[in-house]
Design a protein around this motif. Sequence first.
Motif, mmCIF file in Angstrom:
data_model
loop_
_atom_site.group_PDB
_atom_site.id
_atom_site.type_symbol
_atom_site.label_atom_id
_atom_site.label_comp_id
_atom_site.label_asym_id
_atom_site.label_seq_id
_atom_site.Cartn_x
_atom_site.Cartn_y
_atom_site.Cartn_z
ATOM 1 N N ARG A 175 42.176 76.372 1.957
ATOM 2 C CA ARG A 175 41.487 75.065 1.902
ATOM 3 C C ARG A 175 41.662 74.366 3.233
ATOM 4 N N GLY A 176 40.737 73.470 3.535
ATOM 5 C CA GLY A 176 40.922 72.615 4.704
ATOM 6 C C GLY A 176 40.105 73.073 5.885
ATOM 7 N N SER A 189 40.348 65.834 10.486
ATOM 8 C CA SER A 189 39.074 65.468 11.118
ATOM 9 C C SER A 189 39.271 64.509 12.266
ATOM 10 N N ALA A 190 38.551 64.737 13.355
ATOM 11 C CA ALA A 190 38.480 63.803 14.500
ATOM 12 C C ALA A 190 39.894 63.376 14.935
ATOM 13 N N ALA A 191 40.232 62.097 14.802
ATOM 14 C CA ALA A 191 41.565 61.660 15.240
ATOM 15 C C ALA A 191 42.667 62.414 14.485
ATOM 16 N N LEU A 229 39.226 48.545 16.423
ATOM 17 C CA LEU A 229 39.055 49.916 16.934
ATOM 18 C C LEU A 229 40.041 50.179 18.074
ATOM 19 N N LYS A 285 44.570 66.982 -0.332
ATOM 20 C CA LYS A 285 43.593 67.878 0.308
ATOM 21 C C LYS A 285 43.261 67.468 1.739
ATOM 22 N N PHE A 286 43.904 66.375 2.211
ATOM 23 C CA PHE A 286 43.674 65.967 3.603
ATOM 24 C C PHE A 286 44.981 65.976 4.384
ATOM 25 N N PRO A 331 30.603 58.383 20.048
ATOM 26 C CA PRO A 331 31.037 58.972 21.322
ATOM 27 C C PRO A 331 32.461 59.483 21.161
ATOM 28 N N HIS A 350 42.276 68.995 5.192
ATOM 29 C CA HIS A 350 41.320 68.704 6.261
ATOM 30 C C HIS A 350 41.931 67.831 7.352
ATOM 31 N N SER A 402 34.219 65.525 13.927
ATOM 32 C CA SER A 402 33.003 65.055 13.230
ATOM 33 C C SER A 402 32.153 64.100 14.065
ATOM 34 N N ASN A 412 41.994 62.428 7.707
ATOM 35 C CA ASN A 412 40.538 62.428 7.869
ATOM 36 C C ASN A 412 40.092 61.508 9.007
ATOM 37 N N GLY A 413 41.037 61.216 9.911
ATOM 38 C CA GLY A 413 40.688 60.489 11.133
ATOM 39 C C GLY A 413 40.902 58.990 11.046
ATOM 40 N N TYR A 414 40.358 58.301 12.045
ATOM 41 C CA TYR A 414 40.517 56.833 12.080
ATOM 42 C C TYR A 414 39.957 56.195 10.810
ATOM 43 N N LEU A 468 33.912 52.042 25.164
ATOM 44 C CA LEU A 468 33.761 52.958 24.023
ATOM 45 C C LEU A 468 33.839 52.196 22.709
ATOM 46 N N ASP A 501 43.125 52.852 18.324
ATOM 47 C CA ASP A 501 43.129 53.846 19.402
ATOM 48 C C ASP A 501 44.387 53.724 20.251
HETATM 49 C C1 LIG Z 1 37.044 54.685 16.842
HETATM 50 C C2 LIG Z 1 38.098 54.152 17.722
HETATM 51 C C3 LIG Z 1 37.517 53.493 18.946
HETATM 52 C C4 LIG Z 1 38.604 52.905 19.806
HETATM 53 C C5 LIG Z 1 38.147 52.350 21.058
HETATM 54 C C6 LIG Z 1 37.458 53.349 21.872
HETATM 55 C C7 LIG Z 1 38.305 54.436 22.301
HETATM 56 C C8 LIG Z 1 38.055 55.751 21.616
HETATM 57 C C9 LIG Z 1 36.679 55.946 21.067
HETATM 58 C C10 LIG Z 1 36.546 57.246 20.373
HETATM 59 C C11 LIG Z 1 35.260 57.419 19.678
HETATM 60 C C12 LIG Z 1 35.423 57.592 18.260
HETATM 61 C C13 LIG Z 1 36.268 58.788 17.888
HETATM 62 C C14 LIG Z 1 36.396 58.838 16.390
HETATM 63 C C15 LIG Z 1 37.512 59.242 15.779
HETATM 64 C C16 LIG Z 1 37.658 59.201 14.325
HETATM 65 O O1 LIG Z 1 38.625 59.646 13.767
HETATM 66 S S1 LIG Z 1 36.366 58.440 13.420
HETATM 67 C C17 LIG Z 1 36.625 59.001 11.738
HETATM 68 C C18 LIG Z 1 36.228 60.464 11.631
HETATM 69 N N1 LIG Z 1 36.315 60.989 10.255
HETATM 70 C C19 LIG Z 1 35.252 61.547 9.628
HETATM 71 O O2 LIG Z 1 34.131 61.588 10.129
HETATM 72 C C20 LIG Z 1 35.493 62.143 8.267
HETATM 73 C C21 LIG Z 1 35.061 63.598 8.282
HETATM 74 N N2 LIG Z 1 35.366 64.232 7.020
HETATM 75 C C22 LIG Z 1 34.397 64.776 6.231
HETATM 76 O O3 LIG Z 1 33.223 64.822 6.550
HETATM 77 C C23 LIG Z 1 34.884 65.349 4.926
HETATM 78 O O4 LIG Z 1 35.969 64.606 4.451
HETATM 79 C C24 LIG Z 1 35.299 66.852 5.048
HETATM 80 C C25 LIG Z 1 36.425 67.020 6.003
HETATM 81 C C26 LIG Z 1 34.091 67.661 5.478
HETATM 82 C C27 LIG Z 1 35.761 67.276 3.679
HETATM 83 O O5 LIG Z 1 34.706 67.001 2.797
HETATM 84 P P1 LIG Z 1 34.959 67.171 1.220
HETATM 85 O O6 LIG Z 1 33.635 67.264 0.559
HETATM 86 O O7 LIG Z 1 35.905 66.150 0.760
HETATM 87 O O8 LIG Z 1 35.668 68.552 1.237
HETATM 88 P P2 LIG Z 1 36.142 69.496 0.051
HETATM 89 O O9 LIG Z 1 35.563 69.033 -1.247
HETATM 90 O O10 LIG Z 1 37.621 69.639 0.182
HETATM 91 O O11 LIG Z 1 35.459 70.868 0.511
HETATM 92 C C28 LIG Z 1 34.053 70.934 0.599
HETATM 93 C C29 LIG Z 1 33.665 72.322 0.155
HETATM 94 O O12 LIG Z 1 34.239 73.264 1.078
HETATM 95 C C30 LIG Z 1 35.147 74.110 0.396
HETATM 96 N N3 LIG Z 1 36.281 74.347 1.265
HETATM 97 C C31 LIG Z 1 37.240 73.487 1.653
HETATM 98 N N4 LIG Z 1 38.086 74.078 2.495
HETATM 99 C C32 LIG Z 1 37.667 75.363 2.611
HETATM 100 C C33 LIG Z 1 38.146 76.497 3.340
HETATM 101 N N5 LIG Z 1 39.208 76.403 4.135
HETATM 102 N N6 LIG Z 1 37.471 77.655 3.220
HETATM 103 C C34 LIG Z 1 36.370 77.721 2.437
HETATM 104 N N7 LIG Z 1 35.848 76.706 1.713
HETATM 105 C C35 LIG Z 1 36.514 75.541 1.829
HETATM 106 C C36 LIG Z 1 35.551 73.379 -0.852
HETATM 107 O O13 LIG Z 1 35.947 74.288 -1.839
HETATM 108 C C37 LIG Z 1 34.269 72.662 -1.192
HETATM 109 O O14 LIG Z 1 33.398 73.603 -1.748
HETATM 110 P P3 LIG Z 1 32.749 73.243 -3.170
HETATM 111 O O15 LIG Z 1 33.922 73.007 -4.089
HETATM 112 O O16 LIG Z 1 31.931 74.453 -3.500
HETATM 113 O O17 LIG Z 1 31.934 71.995 -2.922
#
Ligand SMILES: CCCCCCCCCCCCC/C=C/C(=O)SCCNC(=O)CCNC(=O)[C@H](O)C(C)(C)COP(=O)(O)OP(=O)(O)OC[C@H]1O[C@@H](n2cnc3c(N)ncnc32)[C@H](O)[C@@H]1OP(=O)(O)O
Length: 242
Positions: free
Chosen positions: A126-127, A107-109, A77, A57-58, A139, A105, A132, A61-63, A234, A81
Amino acid sequence: MEMCTLEKRGSVFILTLTGLNEHRLNPALLDSIQSALHRVRSESSSSTALITTAHGKFFSNGYDLAWAKTADTNHRLKLMDSKLRSLIADLISLPVPTIAAVTGHASAAGFILALSHDYVLMRKDRGFLYMSELDIGLPIAAWFVAVIRSKIGSPAARREVLLRAAKLTAEKAAELGVVEAVEGGAEETVAAAVRLGEELVGMRWDGHAYGQIRMAVFADLLSAVRCDEEEESLAVKVASRL
Ligand SMILES: CCCCCCCCCCCCC/C=C/C(=O)SCCNC(=O)CCNC(=O)[C@H](O)C(C)(C)COP(=O)(O)OP(=O)(O)OC[C@H]1O[C@@H](n2cnc3c(N)ncnc32)[C@H](O)[C@@H]1OP(=O)(O)O
C-alpha cells in the motif's frame, strides 16, 4: 492532542505520526515533530538512530492547505513552509542516522519529509510516493527540487516524479532508486527499519562526525533549504490557486 510520539526501542528512537488521519503538515504537527527531533538530539548521548513512521494509510499527505485557506493564506503558507524547512535542516544536521519507514502515502511535502531521511524503506502492498503539485496546479519551491535532486539520482526518475506526477508504489520507487528497500506490510517495514537502525548503531560511529559529514554531503541542499528568497512570490502564486 498528541500528534506524534517518540519511543526508544532497544537502541533506536521511533518517531510515529499518530492517528488515522492524513498527517497533513500544519504548524502544530511540524512543531510536534521538531520537538521530538530536539529530544533525540539531547538524548542521543550514546550511539542511536531515528526511525520516522506513521499510523494509518498515510505517512503524510503534504501541507495542510485547508488550514492555510483563510483570510491570511499567504502568511499561513509561509509559516508552514518555513517550519518544514527548519525541520528538514534539523534532519540534515541530526547527529544520528535517520530512516523513514514509509507505511502509507507520502505526497508532496510529505514525500519531501520522507526523502529527507538517510534511508527510505517502504511497505510493498500500500502507499504511493507522489509529488502531486502538477496534478493540483501548484508551483514547486526550489528547495523541494533541491531535496529531490539530492536524493533521486536519475533524470528519468526525477522526470517521472516531478513532470509526470507519478504515483510510485514501493516496487517502482525501488526500481527508480528512490527507496532502499521494499518490505511487506506496515509492521514488516518498521521491523526492517529497526533492524537497519540497530545495525547502524552497532557501528558505534561518533554522532557529531556523522552529522557533520551529512551536512558536508548535502551542503548545497542545506543552503537551498535555508534560502527563503522565493517564498513570498511562491506563496502568492499558491494562495491564488487555493
Ligand atoms: C504551499 C506552501 C507555500 C509556502 C510558500 C511558498 C513556498 C513553497 C511553495 C511550494 C508550492 C507548493 C508545494 C505544495 C506542497 C504540498 O504539500 S500541497 C498538498 C499536497 N497534497 C496533495 O495534493 C494530496 C495528494 N494525495 C492524494 O491525491 C491522495 O490522497 C492519494 C495519495 C492519491 C491517495 O488517494 P486515496 O484514494 O486515499 O488512496 P487509497 O484509497 O489508499 O488508494 C487508491 C487506490 O490505489 C490502491 N493502492 C494504494 N496503494 C497501492 C499500492 N502501493 N499498490 C497498488 N495499489 C495501491 C488502493 O488499493 C486503492 O485502490 P481501490 O481500493 O481499488 O480504489
